[in-house]
Design a protein around this motif. Structure first.
Motif, PDB file in Angstrom:
ATOM      1  N   CYS A   1      13.111 -65.280  34.690  1.00 59.06           N
ATOM      2  CA  CYS A   1      13.842 -64.021  34.829  1.00 59.06           C
ATOM      3  C   CYS A   1      13.422 -63.218  36.060  1.00 59.06           C
ATOM      4  O   CYS A   1      14.140 -62.317  36.481  1.00 59.06           O
ATOM      5  CB  CYS A   1      13.656 -63.175  33.576  1.00 59.06           C
ATOM      6  SG  CYS A   1      14.440 -63.892  32.102  1.00 59.06           S
TER       7      CYS A   1
ATOM      8  N   PRO B   1      13.806 -58.348  33.985  1.00 55.96           N
ATOM      9  CA  PRO B   1      15.150 -58.529  34.546  1.00 55.96           C
ATOM     10  C   PRO B   1      15.917 -59.642  33.841  1.00 55.96           C
ATOM     11  O   PRO B   1      15.329 -60.505  33.176  1.00 55.96           O
ATOM     12  CB  PRO B   1      14.874 -58.898  36.008  1.00 55.96           C
ATOM     13  CG  PRO B   1      13.475 -58.465  36.279  1.00 55.96           C
ATOM     14  CD  PRO B   1      12.748 -58.575  34.984  1.00 55.96           C
ATOM     15  N   TRP B   2      17.235 -59.604  33.985  1.00 51.22           N
ATOM     16  CA  TRP B   2      18.058 -60.744  33.569  1.00 51.22           C
ATOM     17  C   TRP B   2      18.684 -61.313  34.849  1.00 51.22           C
ATOM     18  O   TRP B   2      19.408 -60.622  35.550  1.00 51.22           O
ATOM     19  CB  TRP B   2      19.140 -60.344  32.580  1.00 51.22           C
ATOM     20  CG  TRP B   2      19.789 -61.580  31.999  1.00 51.22           C
ATOM     21  CD1 TRP B   2      20.779 -62.325  32.564  1.00 51.22           C
ATOM     22  CD2 TRP B   2      19.448 -62.224  30.783  1.00 51.22           C
ATOM     23  NE1 TRP B   2      21.087 -63.408  31.773  1.00 51.22           N
ATOM     24  CE2 TRP B   2      20.281 -63.380  30.661  1.00 51.22           C
ATOM     25  CE3 TRP B   2      18.537 -61.977  29.768  1.00 51.22           C
ATOM     26  CZ2 TRP B   2      20.221 -64.247  29.584  1.00 51.22           C
ATOM     27  CZ3 TRP B   2      18.475 -62.841  28.685  1.00 51.22           C
ATOM     28  CH2 TRP B   2      19.314 -63.963  28.603  1.00 51.22           C
TER      29      TRP B   2
ATOM     30  N   PHE C   1      19.181 -53.304  28.468  1.00 48.06           N
ATOM     31  CA  PHE C   1      18.517 -53.716  29.696  1.00 48.06           C
ATOM     32  C   PHE C   1      18.186 -52.459  30.495  1.00 48.06           C
ATOM     33  O   PHE C   1      18.674 -51.366  30.193  1.00 48.06           O
ATOM     34  CB  PHE C   1      19.414 -54.646  30.523  1.00 48.06           C
ATOM     35  CG  PHE C   1      19.680 -55.974  29.875  1.00 48.06           C
ATOM     36  CD1 PHE C   1      18.770 -57.012  29.961  1.00 48.06           C
ATOM     37  CD2 PHE C   1      20.860 -56.189  29.163  1.00 48.06           C
ATOM     38  CE1 PHE C   1      19.003 -58.240  29.370  1.00 48.06           C
ATOM     39  CE2 PHE C   1      21.108 -57.414  28.558  1.00 48.06           C
ATOM     40  CZ  PHE C   1      20.181 -58.441  28.659  1.00 48.06           C
TER      41      PHE C   1
ATOM     42  N   THR D   1      23.003 -53.829  36.535  1.00 46.60           N
ATOM     43  CA  THR D   1      23.027 -55.176  37.125  1.00 46.60           C
ATOM     44  C   THR D   1      22.594 -56.219  36.118  1.00 46.60           C
ATOM     45  O   THR D   1      23.205 -57.296  36.017  1.00 46.60           O
ATOM     46  CB  THR D   1      22.118 -55.229  38.366  1.00 46.60           C
ATOM     47  OG1 THR D   1      22.585 -54.296  39.331  1.00 46.60           O
ATOM     48  CG2 THR D   1      22.110 -56.621  38.971  1.00 46.60           C
ATOM     49  N   TYR D   2      21.547 -55.924  35.363  1.00 50.71           N
ATOM     50  CA  TYR D   2      21.070 -56.886  34.370  1.00 50.71           C
ATOM     51  C   TYR D   2      22.099 -57.069  33.246  1.00 50.71           C
ATOM     52  O   TYR D   2      22.254 -58.177  32.716  1.00 50.71           O
ATOM     53  CB  TYR D   2      19.736 -56.436  33.772  1.00 50.71           C
ATOM     54  CG  TYR D   2      18.641 -56.173  34.778  1.00 50.71           C
ATOM     55  CD1 TYR D   2      18.653 -56.769  36.035  1.00 50.71           C
ATOM     56  CD2 TYR D   2      17.585 -55.312  34.481  1.00 50.71           C
ATOM     57  CE1 TYR D   2      17.641 -56.518  36.952  1.00 50.71           C
ATOM     58  CE2 TYR D   2      16.575 -55.058  35.382  1.00 50.71           C
ATOM     59  CZ  TYR D   2      16.609 -55.653  36.628  1.00 50.71           C
ATOM     60  OH  TYR D   2      15.616 -55.400  37.533  1.00 50.71           O
TER      61      TYR D   2
ATOM     62  N   ASN E   1      24.771 -59.354  34.651  1.00 46.41           N
ATOM     63  CA  ASN E   1      24.225 -60.723  34.739  1.00 46.41           C
ATOM     64  C   ASN E   1      24.212 -61.390  33.371  1.00 46.41           C
ATOM     65  O   ASN E   1      24.524 -62.573  33.235  1.00 46.41           O
ATOM     66  CB  ASN E   1      22.816 -60.690  35.321  1.00 46.41           C
ATOM     67  CG  ASN E   1      22.793 -60.457  36.815  1.00 46.41           C
ATOM     68  OD1 ASN E   1      23.831 -60.541  37.476  1.00 46.41           O
ATOM     69  ND2 ASN E   1      21.617 -60.177  37.353  1.00 46.41           N
TER      70      ASN E   1
ATOM     71  N   GLY F   1      11.563 -55.525  36.249  1.00 46.27           N
ATOM     72  CA  GLY F   1      12.598 -54.947  35.415  1.00 46.27           C
ATOM     73  C   GLY F   1      12.740 -53.459  35.655  1.00 46.27           C
ATOM     74  O   GLY F   1      13.841 -52.946  35.851  1.00 46.27           O
TER      75      GLY F   1
END
Length: 809
Positions: free
Chosen positions: A374, A444-445, A472, A476-477, A480, A666
């Motif tokens: 990730c 993060p993803w 999240f 953005t995550y 995604n 993240g």
């Protein structure tokens, strides 16, 4: 306290004197008894030795001869007096003091004649004391009279008085000694501890600016427990007063930012009868044995700060891994205990892992697999089949523990934390469809192509989609994640409303930027971003704090740069050090003026890549210092240990510039902690564009950590920035952190979870227990998980076959 001490001293003097006098009295009695017994024995022996001579003189019938014998025997024996009486008790002859001889007891003489045996008695008078010993005189076997021997007994009285005189000085010395010792002990073990307790509680008052001092070992003696209870009570009262004052200031200023009290009240009102259940790998309280003592400690975690007020308000349950070496000894038969220890308000349920399971589930799949997967930090993720099987097994174990805790609750609220439990939402929802389940993904993803590296991506996604709400850090995550779902699973995804529907169950995806607690004063912050900052005192304090901290390291520098990170390859520590080296190369005037302090807490030391990173960082720091260091100064200070919040806060407040150069993060709460700590509204934040914090803290100097020259340039700009500009930027960042603090984060995600409308999945019947009572029937996870086994065990047909009949319990 003075009156108490005087009363204590007087009571001690009276008590010791009374006891000593009584003891001496009985000693004198005993001594006198011994002396009297000895005198009686000597007198008897003396009388028995002269009785034959007296009997012979009495038989002659010559009074003058008898009187002469009395004088002779008196002087020869040393007796005080002698007297002889006939059978009728009439005096025949005597020798001795006339007053004494006239005072002899006739009753004693009569009894001697009647009983025909020796009789003794003591007498006194005329300033004398004596012993009378009467002996029968015989003529053949017939008593013919009696003889009385008088011995001087004055020495017995004299010896008793001498003993009293000696005891008097002994009593005085004893009283003085005991009083001195007692006063010293009272002062050391009573007065001093009570004074220390009073001082510590006094320092806890809001009006006191003093910092509560920590007592030395044993300083509070037997009052340690009471001191802790009183201090806890004072702290609770202080916290309640501070919270009330903060709320009052907020109302007056028209502000609406979140506090712990407001969060607790909000969730108590919104949750209704529902209890809240939190699941995380790290526990909020752990028991650590140090020697013979066991201490309950709170691991450093913003999660505890955010969620504990909620659990306290709702009498919730926190399910976590027991990681302390004394955890097992401090739970009941059901692996539970009430916390916090000083004010139990909710339940901690501990789940146990073996060392092998921890190595596979935590070190292996979670941190050698999902973590690098990730984080786009160019570290290759490692996926092992054994680690994946262990990861599933631990998720099932936590799910069963959670279901057991929820079995008697109606519409429970479940909040799952992080990538360690991606499978858990589906496991819980299968058994308890009435539960509201949220999971927050703290890392993060990545994009679908990057996540596709994972061999079991479909199982992870299906597990996550069991949740009603997935959180999240940034949008953005979220996008995604939805793109990954689109590319892997059969699901209906709504990118506009950020929802996805699978098997009739709708999962909502939302951004919830995690934050930190903000303890700054409300009036310090402007009501608008454009407000002109007022001058405040603080620059001198920062300089003093910096000098103090550096002097402890034996250094001196005009500028302090700070980095605070776990020793992790995603944090960009190596790139940061390269930027420092380039800065000193290109701008030599910073030499002997600038010091970079890097706090690098060791992390995941059992993983080879982390051990290699630690060696690399140490070598880089040593190389830079070797190039540039001079006596009394070096450019890089590496602190490789876990520092507590207070230590780190001191460094935050002393730093001119804080460097957060993560390669991918993240959120990165160090950036927000630095901003929240700067009550002086000064300092510069250099922040990586690849952190979630960069989305919110736009007044930081945003950099690309891979651009070493760019980072060096940003450091130079930050150090060269004028004070007014620094303060404008810091004020805006502080307002952002204040308004979106950790309590706002918890209130947002839990509030949204309560507002969601739950829908029955396709093909799912209504649980009869739920329909009739509103409570789901307890069941083991394995009973409902079999239809999804193929999806949860991976895309490989061989692996699906192998695990198809695998039990989840």
């Amino acid at each position: 306290m003075h009156r108490f001490r005087m009363r204590l001293i007087l009571a001690l003097i009276a008590s010791v004197t009374l006891v000593s006098v009584a003891s001496t009295y009985f000693d004198v009695l005993a001594h006198r008894h011994v002396l009297r017994t000895e005198l009686e024995r000597r007198t008897k022996w003396m009388g028995m030795s002269i009785v034959p001579d007296v009997q012979s003189a009495v038989r002659t019938g010559d009074p003058s001869a008898l009187s002469g014998l009395m004088e002779l025997l008196k002087s020869g024996t040393g007796a005080l007096g002698l007297a002889v009486y006939d059978l009728h008790g009439h005096l025949l002859a005597s020798s001795g003091p006339p007053q004494v001889m006239k005072s002899l007891n006739p009753e004693e003489i009569r009894k001697t004649l009647e009983k025909q045996e020796e009789i003794s008695t003591f007498g006194r008078g005329y300033g004398l004391q004596w012993l009378e010993e009467a002996f029968p005189l015989r003529e053949g076997n017939v008593v013919s009279g009696s003889m009385v021997v008088v011995s001087d007994a004055r020495y017995i009285h004299d010896e008793g008085m001498a003993l009293w005189r000696r005891s008097f000085w002994r009593i005085v010395a004893l009283v003085v000694l005991i009083v001195a010792i007692t006063v010293g002990m009272v002062s050391w073990f009573l007065t001093r501890p009570i004074s220390r307790i009073a001082e510590r509680i006094r320092n806890l008052k809001p009006s006191s600016g003093a910092k509560p001092s920590e007592p030395g070992a044993g300083e509070l003696s037997v009052f340690t427990t009471m001191a802790r209870e009183m201090e806890d009570m004072a702290k609770n009262l202080k916290a309640a007063r501070a919270a009330a004052a903060t709320e009052a200031r907020l109302r007056e200023a028209g502000e609406h930012w979140w506090t712990a009290g407001r969060l607790a009240l909000h969730m108590r009102n919104r949750a209704g009868s529902s209890r809240i259940f939190v699941v995380s790998n790290r526990e909020p309280y752990m028991h650590v044995r140090q020697g013979r003592l066991t201490e309950c400690v709170v691991p450093p975690s913003g999660l505890v700060t955010a969620l504990e007020p909620v659990l306290r308000a709702c009498d919730g349950v926190w399910v976590a891994c027991g990681s302390g070496n004394a955890d097992a000894a401090n739970v009941d038969a059901f692996d539970k205990l009430r916390v916090p220890p000083d004010d139990p308000r909710y339940t901690l349920r501990r789940v146990w892992l073996s060392e092998e399971e921890e190595a596979q589930y935590y070190d292996g799949f979670a941190n050698e697999g999902l973590w690098p997967l990730c984080h786009i930090a160019h570290t290759r993720p490692i996926f092992r089949a054994g680690d994946w099987e262990c990861y599933q097994r631990i998720n099932e174990r936590f799910a069963n523990a959670l279901l057991e805790e929820m079995k008697d609750d109606t519409e429970p609220v479940v909040f799952v934390q992080d990538y360690h439990f991606a499978l858990l939402p589906r496991l819980v929802k299968k058994v308890r469809p009435d539960a509201r389940v949220a999971i927050f993904w703290h890392i993060p993803w990545p994009n679908p192509e990057a996540f596709g590296i994972c061999p079991w991506q479909d199982a992870l996604l299906d597990g996550l989609l069991g949740a009603d709400l997935i959180g999240f850090h940034i949008p953005t995550y979220c996008h995604n994640f939805l793109a990954t779902v689109d590319s892997v699973l059969e699901a209906r995804t709504d990118h506009e409303h950020l929802t996805t529907q699978r098997h009739g169950h709708v999962t909502t995806v939302r951004p919830y930027p995690v934050s930190v607690a903000f303890n700054g004063a409300v009036h310090d912050l402007p009501s608008t971003d454009d407000a002109e900052p007022e001058e405040i005192e603080g620059e001198g304090q920062v300089t003093t704090e910096r000098e103090r901290l550096l002097s402890e390291l034996g250094l001196h520098a005009g500028c302090l740069l700070l980095g605070v990170d776990r020793l992790d390859y995603t944090k960009g520590i190596a790139e940061r050090l390269m930027a420092i080296e380039q800065l000193l190369d290109e701008r030599p005037w910073y030499r002997e003026r600038l010091t970079m302090v890097q706090i690098a807490a060791p992390s995941r030391t059992r993983i080879p890549s982390y051990a290699a990173l630690r060696s690399r960082i140490e070598e880089m720091a040593a190389s830079i210092n070797e190039r540039f260091a001079t006596p009394g100064w070096k450019p890089v200070v590496l602190i490789e240990r876990q520092c507590n919040h207070e230590e780190v806060r001191h460094w935050y407040c002393a730093a001119d510039l804080c460097l957060v150069t993560s390669l991918h993060d993240g959120m990165n709460l160090v950036a927000k902690e630095f901003v929240a700590a700067r009550d002086d509204e000064d300092g510069v934040l250099v922040l990586s564009k690849f952190t979630g914090a960069a989305v919110e803290l736009r007044e930081a100097l945003i950099v690309n950590p891979y651009d070493i020259g760019g980072v060096a340039q940003a450091i130079h700009i930050g150090l060269d920035m004028n004070r007014a500009e620094r303060r404008r930027r810091m004020r805006r960042m502080r307002r952002q952190v204040m308004e979106h603090n950790i309590y706002f984060w918890a209130a947002s995600i839990l509030g949204d979870l309560r507002e969601l409308r739950l829908e029955q999945p396709e093909g799912a019947g209504v649980n009869p227990i739920v329909a009739s009572t509103g409570r789901a029937k307890p069941a083991a996870v394995e009973q409902v998980f079999e239809p999804e086994q193929a999806a949860m065990t991976g895309s490989s047909s061989g692996r699906a076959t192998h695990h198809g009949s695998r039990s989840l319990a």
